[in-house]
Enzyme design. Structure first.
Site, mmCIF file in Angstrom:
data_model
loop_
_atom_site.group_PDB
_atom_site.id
_atom_site.type_symbol
_atom_site.label_atom_id
_atom_site.label_comp_id
_atom_site.label_asym_id
_atom_site.label_seq_id
_atom_site.Cartn_x
_atom_site.Cartn_y
_atom_site.Cartn_z
ATOM 1 C CB CYS A 35 -0.958 0.004 1.190
ATOM 2 S SG CYS A 35 -0.123 0.109 2.776
ATOM 3 C CG ASP A 37 0.168 3.102 4.397
ATOM 4 O OD1 ASP A 37 -0.042 4.163 3.790
ATOM 5 O OD2 ASP A 37 -0.727 2.289 4.668
ATOM 6 C CB CYS A 61 -4.036 6.079 3.527
ATOM 7 S SG CYS A 61 -3.999 4.732 4.734
ATOM 8 C CB CYS A 105 -3.006 1.686 8.855
ATOM 9 S SG CYS A 105 -3.209 1.951 7.081
#
Length: 136
Positions: A35, A37, A61, A105
């Protein structure tokens, strides 16, 4: 129904503990190539093992930024051994939930803290249990 809780939005739009600690006692960095991150956590620990300051820089994000912010709030002022017990589930609960596709996350926030604690132990020459990351 909103995608994100009010707490997630608050920590995304007004993140706490953002920045870098010069001469940090421990630094942890983790990333998720899937993703994109990337989280970096900085710790300042006093002689009693209390986290006096913690900062983060996160590229990612809203969920990644909110998870980093909340995680730093949850460990600031805690003993280093307590910080490694912070779970991604505790971060999710403190944020009043995350969408299922964003749970990773909170996992990154947990891993970044553990990586920073590991770095602190290694820099300080403190023996630790690699499974629990607690000092021996």
């Amino acid at each position: 129904m909103a995608l994100y809780s009010e707490k997630v939005m608050e920590h995304f739009t007004n993140p706490q503990n953002v920045g870098k600690i010069e001469n940090a006692d421990g630094v942890g960095e983790v990333g998720n190539a899937r993703c994109g991150d990337i989280m970096k956590i900085y710790l300042k620990v006093n002689d009693e093992g209390i986290i006096e300051d913690v900062k983060f820089n996160t590229f990612g994000c809203a969920s990644a930024i909110a998870s980093s912010s909340m995680a730093t709030c949850l460990i600031k002022g805690k003993h280093i051994n307590d910080a490694v017990e912070l779970s991604n589930k505790a971060v999710v609960e403190a944020l009043d939930g995350l969408p299922a596709v964003k749970i990773h996350c909170s996992v990154l926030a947990e891993e970044a803290i553990k990586d920073a604690v590991k770095d602190y132990y290694e820099r300080s020459g403190i023996a630790y249990d690699p499974v629990t990351l607690k000092m021996k």
